[in-house]
Design a protein around this motif. Sequence first.
Motif, short mmCIF file in Angstrom:
data_model
loop_
_atom_site.label_atom_id
_atom_site.label_comp_id
_atom_site.label_asym_id
_atom_site.label_seq_id
_atom_site.Cartn_x
_atom_site.Cartn_y
_atom_site.Cartn_z
N TYR A 145 -2.41 6.62 -0.98
CA TYR A 145 -3.48 6.24 -1.91
C TYR A 145 -4.02 7.44 -2.67
O TYR A 145 -4.50 7.29 -3.79
CB TYR A 145 -4.59 5.50 -1.18
N TRP A 190 -2.47 8.18 -6.17
CA TRP A 190 -2.95 7.52 -7.38
C TRP A 190 -3.83 8.44 -8.22
O TRP A 190 -3.91 8.29 -9.43
CB TRP A 190 -3.74 6.27 -7.03
N PRO A 244 1.75 4.18 -2.69
CA PRO A 244 1.06 3.55 -1.56
C PRO A 244 1.91 2.51 -0.84
O PRO A 244 1.92 2.45 0.39
CB PRO A 244 -0.17 2.90 -2.20
#
Length: 89
Positions: free
Chosen positions: A26, A29, A56
């Motif tokens: 994550y 990102w 992810p």
Amino acid sequence: MVEKDSSSARLGWRFAVGVVLIVGGYIAWTLIPVAVATDLPTGAKSALTALLGATPFLTKVAAVALMGRPAYDLFKRSVLKSLRLRASS
């Protein structure tokens, strides 16, 4: 010598590496705006952005394979439990 019979004692390094993979996926990102702002050709930017966007999912699959399903379910339960506690307060 008596060993602990708790579920957290049996998880070991695989659980820790799996959690790092999930969280790191994550975090990837946050690198998407950096990839877009570079001077790379448009096709390379698109490919890099797509890879970072899929990270992810890919790291979650790798984490479940490494941790095993019971350890992943324990991780998921503990995260959901903490989110419910924060939402109720």
